[in-house]
Design a protein around this motif. Structure first.
Motif, PDB file in Angstrom:
ATOM      1  N   CYS A 323       0.857  -1.195   0.000  1.00 54.00           N
ATOM      2  CA  CYS A 323       0.000   0.000   0.000  1.00 54.00           C
ATOM      3  C   CYS A 323       0.888   1.238   0.000  1.00 54.00           C
ATOM      4  O   CYS A 323       1.752   1.395   0.857  1.00 54.00           O
ATOM      5  CB  CYS A 323      -0.918   0.005   1.214  1.00 54.00           C
ATOM      6  N   ASN A 325       0.008   4.114   0.679  1.00 59.17           N
ATOM      7  CA  ASN A 325      -0.431   5.060   1.709  1.00 59.17           C
ATOM      8  C   ASN A 325       0.091   4.683   3.098  1.00 59.17           C
ATOM      9  O   ASN A 325       0.599   5.527   3.830  1.00 59.17           O
ATOM     10  CB  ASN A 325      -1.950   5.131   1.720  1.00 59.17           C
ATOM     11  N   CYS A 326      -0.029   3.354   3.450  1.00 63.63           N
ATOM     12  CA  CYS A 326       0.363   2.980   4.815  1.00 63.63           C
ATOM     13  C   CYS A 326       1.442   1.900   4.847  1.00 63.63           C
ATOM     14  O   CYS A 326       1.963   1.577   5.900  1.00 63.63           O
ATOM     15  CB  CYS A 326      -0.868   2.494   5.592  1.00 63.63           C
ATOM     16  N   CYS A 344      -5.685   0.897   5.882  1.00 63.92           N
ATOM     17  CA  CYS A 344      -5.989   2.333   5.892  1.00 63.92           C
ATOM     18  C   CYS A 344      -7.207   2.665   5.032  1.00 63.92           C
ATOM     19  O   CYS A 344      -7.595   3.828   4.928  1.00 63.92           O
ATOM     20  CB  CYS A 344      -4.776   3.148   5.457  1.00 63.92           C
TER      21      CYS A 344
HETATM   22 ZN    ZN Z   1      -2.957   1.200   3.316  1.00 62.40          ZN
END
Ligand code: ZN
Length: 379
Positions: A323, A325-326, A344
């Motif tokens: 991911c 994002n996280c 997330c």
């Molecule tokens: Zn994530």
């Protein structure tokens, strides 16, 4: 030092064409007789003829065959150097225990270019090139050389019914890089040609698909013609011409996209495809080749180099599975086109997720934190 070459179409008139053809033919003749010379010296006396000996004999050859005066002397030397190179390669491979093919005599269809290695030519403008012993030929120089380029050699090449000028040049390494004000990660893919970390997608151009279906049709026609017939020969030329068109269209597309990216971004991160090729199965590797991504990344790298921008290859490990994002691992198959993170809860286009990971890896390789490269903090 980076060594590159550009290829430009030439528009020779009738006189030029005659000279180009006769030069090519004389070069081929020289190549074949120099090869014969080497072979017979070896057979008769176990004597190994060198490049220098053959180059020295050019003076005599010109006395006996004055038409060789009509060819620039460096072009003739280059023919002999080419032969010498082929011999060296042959012996090198022999030594390594391989079974290399012995250097061959060149038939008309196997000798298509000759080269001015150092001098004897110059561009008079974007439209005109002066070539010693040939004349001033109209050329379409559709692309400017990068700043600081030093022009090195000129190769004149015949492709079916057209002539091209291939100009090789060097660009010195730049030590002063521009400061990084913006950055982008690129994921090259199968759906879109490329996906950028800012969400933009670069599609494969439609005209490429159209020419490709023309090629498939021409190949079908060709395969239906009987062997040894005139019609088959004609069909083959058509296949070759369409193929040439595709190669040219692809190259132009790659140049345009890479130029746009390097003009727009200070840092460009991409996956190192050499590693990717090893990791993936044969089928995908084939489509990587088809889409000419390797060449695309090469174009980006050298354009960035000459503009003082940053181009960085990153190891592709995890770029599609993690991911962006996280950092959580989100396993997916090639067919899963959407990235949905259970941790997330971000939902992203699969390729955009990958390109963001690529960007993050690229900036961290440079030792930048997201804050230092503004575009890296995209949320
Ligand atoms: Zn994530």
């Amino acid at each position: 030092m980076l060594r590159l070459s550009y290829k430009f179409r030439l528009y020779p008139n009738k006189t030029h064409l005659q000279k180009l053809e006769s030069t090519l033919e004389l070069c081929r003749e020289l190549y074949n007789s120099a090869l014969l010379h080497r072979i017979s010296a070896w057979q008769k006396a176990r004597y190994h003829v060198t490049y220098t000996e053959q180059a020295n004999s050019l003076v005599e050859i010109k006395q006996v065959r004055p038409e060789f005066e009509e060819v620039h002397s460096q072009v003739l030397q280059d023919v002999l150097r080419r032969l010498d190179k082929n011999f060296r390669a042959f012996f090198r491979r022999l030594k390594m225990g391989e079974k290399p093919g012995f250097p061959r005599f060149k038939g008309r269809n196997w000798y298509k270019s000759f080269c001015y290695p150092q001098s004897g030519w110059q561009f008079l403008s974007d439209r005109k090139i002066q070539i010693s012993k040939i004349g001033i030929i109209r050329v379409k120089r559709h692309r400017n050389f990068p700043e600081g380029a030093r022009l090195k050699t000129l190769t004149l090449k015949k492709e079916i019914d057209r002539w091209y000028a291939i100009v090789s040049f060097e660009i010195p390494d730049r030590k002063d890089k521009v400061p990084i004000r913006n950055a982008v990660g690129i994921d090259v893919g199968i759906d879109a040609f490329a996906t950028l970390s800012d969400g933009a997608k670069i599609e494969n151009p439609r005209y490429l698909g159209r020419t490709e279906s023309k090629l498939a049709e021409a190949q079908r026609v060709f395969s239906r013609k009987r062997k040894g017939t005139k019609a088959r020969e004609k069909a083959m030329v058509r296949v070759a011409k369409i193929h040439r068109k595709i190669v040219n269209q692809r190259r132009d597309f790659l140049h345009k996209v890479s130029r746009y990216l390097v003009d727009t971004y200070d840092l460009i991160a991409f996956e190192d495809l050499k590693i990717k090729n090893m990791m993936q199965n044969g089928n995908l590797a084939k489509s990587i080749g088809d889409c000419s991504w390797g060449r695309f990344l090469q174009y980006i790298a050298y354009k960035a180099e000459s503009a003082g921008k940053h181009a960085i290859g990153v190891a592709p490990r995890g770029t599609s599975q993690n991911c962006s994002n996280c950092g959580a691992r989100v396993p997916k198959l090639l067919s899963d086109r959407v990235h949905i993170c259970n941790k997330c809860h971000i939902v992203l286009d699969r390729d955009i997720n990958a390109s963001r990971n690529i960007l993050r890896l690229g900036t961290s390789l440079l030792g930048l934190s997201p804050g230092e490269a503004p575009c890296v903090s995209w949320e």
